[in-house]
Structure formats: structure tokens, C-alpha cells
Design a protein around this motif. Sequence first.
Motif, PDB file in Angstrom:
ATOM      1  N   GLU A  74     -10.674   7.654  -0.372  1.00 32.42           N
ATOM      2  CA  GLU A  74      -9.432   8.181   0.209  1.00 32.42           C
ATOM      3  C   GLU A  74      -8.266   7.414  -0.396  1.00 32.42           C
ATOM      4  O   GLU A  74      -8.325   6.187  -0.544  1.00 32.42           O
ATOM      5  N   TYR A  75      -7.204   8.153  -0.741  1.00 28.55           N
ATOM      6  CA  TYR A  75      -6.017   7.540  -1.339  1.00 28.55           C
ATOM      7  C   TYR A  75      -4.810   8.287  -0.788  1.00 28.55           C
ATOM      8  O   TYR A  75      -4.485   9.379  -1.251  1.00 28.55           O
ATOM      9  N   ARG A  76      -4.185   7.738   0.234  1.00 24.80           N
ATOM     10  CA  ARG A  76      -3.069   8.402   0.908  1.00 24.80           C
ATOM     11  C   ARG A  76      -1.813   7.551   0.762  1.00 24.80           C
ATOM     12  O   ARG A  76      -1.807   6.376   1.122  1.00 24.80           O
ATOM     13  N   ILE A  77      -0.770   8.151   0.226  1.00 26.43           N
ATOM     14  CA  ILE A  77       0.452   7.407  -0.054  1.00 26.43           C
ATOM     15  C   ILE A  77       1.658   8.157   0.493  1.00 26.43           C
ATOM     16  O   ILE A  77       1.724   9.392   0.427  1.00 26.43           O
ATOM     17  N   THR A  78       2.605   7.405   1.030  1.00 24.29           N
ATOM     18  CA  THR A  78       3.795   8.015   1.622  1.00 24.29           C
ATOM     19  C   THR A  78       4.895   6.971   1.726  1.00 24.29           C
ATOM     20  O   THR A  78       4.642   5.766   1.608  1.00 24.29           O
ATOM     21  N   ASN A  79       6.099   7.449   1.899  1.00 23.63           N
ATOM     22  CA  ASN A  79       7.170   6.528   2.279  1.00 23.63           C
ATOM     23  C   ASN A  79       7.040   6.199   3.758  1.00 23.63           C
ATOM     24  O   ASN A  79       6.378   6.910   4.518  1.00 23.63           O
ATOM     25  N   LYS A  80       7.656   5.100   4.161  1.00 21.10           N
ATOM     26  CA  LYS A  80       7.525   4.639   5.533  1.00 21.10           C
ATOM     27  C   LYS A  80       8.167   5.619   6.515  1.00 21.10           C
ATOM     28  O   LYS A  80       9.140   6.308   6.193  1.00 21.10           O
ATOM     29  N   GLY A  81       7.611   5.635   7.722  1.00 17.84           N
ATOM     30  CA  GLY A  81       8.214   6.395   8.799  1.00 17.84           C
ATOM     31  C   GLY A  81       9.358   5.610   9.427  1.00 17.84           C
ATOM     32  O   GLY A  81       9.795   4.592   8.878  1.00 17.84           O
ATOM     33  N   PRO A  82       9.853   6.048  10.577  1.00 26.34           N
ATOM     34  CA  PRO A  82      10.953   5.338  11.247  1.00 26.34           C
ATOM     35  C   PRO A  82      10.565   3.901  11.585  1.00 26.34           C
ATOM     36  O   PRO A  82       9.377   3.568  11.703  1.00 26.34           O
ATOM     37  N   LYS A  83      11.556   3.050  11.736  1.00 26.56           N
ATOM     38  CA  LYS A  83      11.329   1.616  11.923  1.00 26.56           C
ATOM     39  C   LYS A  83      10.409   1.312  13.097  1.00 26.56           C
ATOM     40  O   LYS A  83       9.608   0.382  13.040  1.00 26.56           O
ATOM     41  N   ASN A  84      10.506   2.095  14.158  1.00 24.07           N
ATOM     42  CA  ASN A  84       9.677   1.836  15.335  1.00 24.07           C
ATOM     43  C   ASN A  84       8.269   2.427  15.214  1.00 24.07           C
ATOM     44  O   ASN A  84       7.428   2.233  16.080  1.00 24.07           O
ATOM     45  N   ASN A  85       8.000   3.151  14.104  1.00 23.77           N
ATOM     46  CA  ASN A  85       6.673   3.738  13.889  1.00 23.77           C
ATOM     47  C   ASN A  85       6.515   4.054  12.411  1.00 23.77           C
ATOM     48  O   ASN A  85       6.492   5.218  12.007  1.00 23.77           O
TER      49      ASN A  85
ATOM     50  N   VAL B  11       1.824  14.177   7.264  1.00 22.04           N
ATOM     51  CA  VAL B  11       2.938  14.694   6.471  1.00 22.04           C
ATOM     52  C   VAL B  11       3.344  13.575   5.517  1.00 22.04           C
ATOM     53  O   VAL B  11       4.149  12.697   5.854  1.00 22.04           O
ATOM     54  N   LEU B  12       2.765  13.611   4.309  1.00 26.95           N
ATOM     55  CA  LEU B  12       2.928  12.509   3.368  1.00 26.95           C
ATOM     56  C   LEU B  12       3.862  12.907   2.232  1.00 26.95           C
ATOM     57  O   LEU B  12       3.617  13.898   1.536  1.00 26.95           O
ATOM     58  N   ASN B  13       4.929  12.141   2.059  1.00 28.26           N
ATOM     59  CA  ASN B  13       5.868  12.356   0.965  1.00 28.26           C
ATOM     60  C   ASN B  13       6.209  10.996   0.381  1.00 28.26           C
ATOM     61  O   ASN B  13       6.555  10.070   1.126  1.00 28.26           O
ATOM     62  N   TYR B  14       6.115  10.889  -0.942  1.00 27.44           N
ATOM     63  CA  TYR B  14       6.338   9.579  -1.557  1.00 27.44           C
ATOM     64  C   TYR B  14       7.347   9.642  -2.689  1.00 27.44           C
ATOM     65  O   TYR B  14       7.220  10.438  -3.616  1.00 27.44           O
ATOM     66  N   ASN B  15       8.366   8.810  -2.578  1.00 29.01           N
ATOM     67  CA  ASN B  15       9.352   8.586  -3.628  1.00 29.01           C
ATOM     68  C   ASN B  15       9.295   7.103  -3.964  1.00 29.01           C
ATOM     69  O   ASN B  15       9.582   6.255  -3.119  1.00 29.01           O
ATOM     70  N   SER B  16       8.922   6.783  -5.191  1.00 33.59           N
ATOM     71  CA  SER B  16       8.716   5.386  -5.569  1.00 33.59           C
ATOM     72  C   SER B  16       9.996   4.551  -5.545  1.00 33.59           C
ATOM     73  O   SER B  16       9.936   3.326  -5.656  1.00 33.59           O
ATOM     74  N   ASN B  17      11.129   5.198  -5.391  1.00 37.57           N
ATOM     75  CA  ASN B  17      12.385   4.457  -5.300  1.00 37.57           C
ATOM     76  C   ASN B  17      12.628   3.901  -3.896  1.00 37.57           C
ATOM     77  O   ASN B  17      13.580   3.147  -3.680  1.00 37.57           O
ATOM     78  N   SER B  18      11.785   4.292  -2.943  1.00 33.85           N
ATOM     79  CA  SER B  18      11.892   3.800  -1.568  1.00 33.85           C
ATOM     80  C   SER B  18      10.610   3.061  -1.196  1.00 33.85           C
ATOM     81  O   SER B  18       9.570   3.246  -1.828  1.00 33.85           O
ATOM     82  N   GLU B  19      10.679   2.227  -0.172  1.00 28.22           N
ATOM     83  CA  GLU B  19       9.511   1.473   0.268  1.00 28.22           C
ATOM     84  C   GLU B  19       8.420   2.425   0.752  1.00 28.22           C
ATOM     85  O   GLU B  19       8.699   3.391   1.467  1.00 28.22           O
ATOM     86  N   GLY B  20       7.200   2.151   0.334  1.00 31.01           N
ATOM     87  CA  GLY B  20       6.106   3.054   0.663  1.00 31.01           C
ATOM     88  C   GLY B  20       4.935   2.360   1.312  1.00 31.01           C
ATOM     89  O   GLY B  20       4.895   1.131   1.475  1.00 31.01           O
ATOM     90  N   LEU B  21       3.942   3.178   1.680  1.00 33.02           N
ATOM     91  CA  LEU B  21       2.691   2.707   2.265  1.00 33.02           C
ATOM     92  C   LEU B  21       1.542   3.412   1.566  1.00 33.02           C
ATOM     93  O   LEU B  21       1.617   4.605   1.276  1.00 33.02           O
ATOM     94  N   LEU B  22       0.489   2.667   1.295  1.00 31.09           N
ATOM     95  CA  LEU B  22      -0.707   3.219   0.686  1.00 31.09           C
ATOM     96  C   LEU B  22      -1.914   2.875   1.555  1.00 31.09           C
ATOM     97  O   LEU B  22      -2.172   1.704   1.822  1.00 31.09           O
ATOM     98  N   TRP B  23      -2.630   3.903   1.999  1.00 30.16           N
ATOM     99  CA  TRP B  23      -3.867   3.710   2.761  1.00 30.16           C
ATOM    100  C   TRP B  23      -5.038   4.105   1.866  1.00 30.16           C
ATOM    101  O   TRP B  23      -5.075   5.230   1.341  1.00 30.16           O
ATOM    102  N   VAL B  24      -5.975   3.183   1.720  1.00 34.02           N
ATOM    103  CA  VAL B  24      -7.098   3.373   0.810  1.00 34.02           C
ATOM    104  C   VAL B  24      -8.418   3.139   1.522  1.00 34.02           C
ATOM    105  O   VAL B  24      -8.551   2.216   2.336  1.00 34.02           O
ATOM    106  N   LYS B  25      -9.400   3.983   1.215  1.00 34.99           N
ATOM    107  CA  LYS B  25     -10.805   3.727   1.553  1.00 34.99           C
ATOM    108  C   LYS B  25     -11.547   3.671   0.237  1.00 34.99           C
ATOM    109  O   LYS B  25     -11.526   4.617  -0.558  1.00 34.99           O
TER     110      LYS B  25
END
Length: 237
Positions: free
Chosen positions: A199-210, A219-233
Motif C-alpha cells: 500500500e502506498y497512499r500519499i496526500t497533503n495534510k488535512g486541517p491542523k486539528n485532524n 480523498v487523497l490529493n498531493y502537491n509536493s509544494n505543500s507538506e504531505g503525508l505518506l502511509w505505507v504498508k
Amino acid sequence: MLSKLKKMIPSSVKKILRPIHNILTNKYSSEFEYWKSRNINDNGKFKNFFYKDIMLAMAQESDDKFINDKIVADFGCGPRGSLVWANSAKLRIGIDVLVDRYSNAFKQDITSHNMLYIKSTELCIPIPDNYIDIIFSLNAMDHVDNFSVMSAEILRILKLGGVLYCSFNLGEQKSSTEPQNLSESIIKNYLLNKMKIHEYRITNKGPKNNIYKPFYDNVLNYNSNSEGLLWVKATKL
């Protein structure tokens, strides 16, 4: 007062001063002060109920049957009891460079988690080769001094066919407590290229409280110009 002064400093000036601040700030003391503040916010008893939802979401599992009779570890666990939910595991291990400080400051918490806490160094995790069935790591790999060394250590202690569930913070500015600015290429080069990715799931961060909200909503959307998160199995080959 100090926080108000920080807000008054222009971002361009902060960027110039950040490397100097990082040099002058002790990484371990800063991390320990963070956990002391969390303990105060939790009224002297760490809350850990939320780890179950996060880690099950990382694993894409509805319950803890997948860890039944497994040796499970959390790298960079902190003192909160991140694996208290993993009741079906054969053994629960928390790995952290500050375990001795946690034990002294939060003894009642540490001894109540039904976990074995092991102190790591920046060069060695004192666990035998091919020992761990499942390793979790949540927002920890950017805190290490040497990403390649700790990636090799995680691979060393993981059994052949063992599973890594890891959440990486991407594109964050280096700081005294987070000396790594991780990217997909760095993670693949030193860790994932030596594993089978499931599994390789990447996205930009959600709101600060979540910040993990995009994963829960799928709902995963990733722009490398913003801070992101990567979840890997991934499994060890």
C-alpha cells in the motif's frame, strides 16, 4: 509572551534564523519538553485511546486480529502507550531514544501500558536480527539524526516477510527535533526499495486539528509544494 513575539517575526526572518536556532537547541531536551507539556495537557495521565483508530487505519484493518500472536513494535513510540490497544499481540514493544527519561518522569504511565519499552540510540536498536513481526512508526522517521542508518536498523530487526506500517511526514522544514526533510525519493532509496510495497497512499495534510482526515475520508490529493503525508504498508524481502 514568547509565542506572541514569535508571531510578530516575519516568515522571511524566521527562515534565516531557523538554522541558527536548530544548532543552539538540544534535540532531546526539546522532545522531552514536548512530552512534558502533553502530560500536563492530559492532566497528568497520558491519553492514548486515539492510537487504535490511527494504526488500524494505517493497516486498513477493522480490528486487531491481524496482529494475533505477533511480536509488534512501534518505532519512535513516545511515552503515551501507543500499543495499549494491541491486546492480541504476543509482545508489544515501544522503541524510543528517550525511554530512560520517560521512565523517570512518567513511571506510572510507562508501567501501566503492558508494553516493553526499549531505549534505542541513533545508531542501534538493541533488538536481535529478524525478531519483529510487525513494526508501526507514526511521525517518527523525520526525527532521527540519520535516516539511512535507522532505516537499515528497522529492516534488520524486522523478520523476513514481516510488515512495516509507516506514516511519514513529507516536505517539512528541518528543525531541532525533526532534522530530516523527507521526500518520496529519499524514503524509497533508503527503505522502500529494499521491501515489497503493498500500500502506498500519499496526500497533503488535512486541517491542523485532524491532519490525517484525508486518509479517513479516502480523498487523497498531493502537491509536493505543500507538506504531505505518506502511509505505507511494506514487507521485508
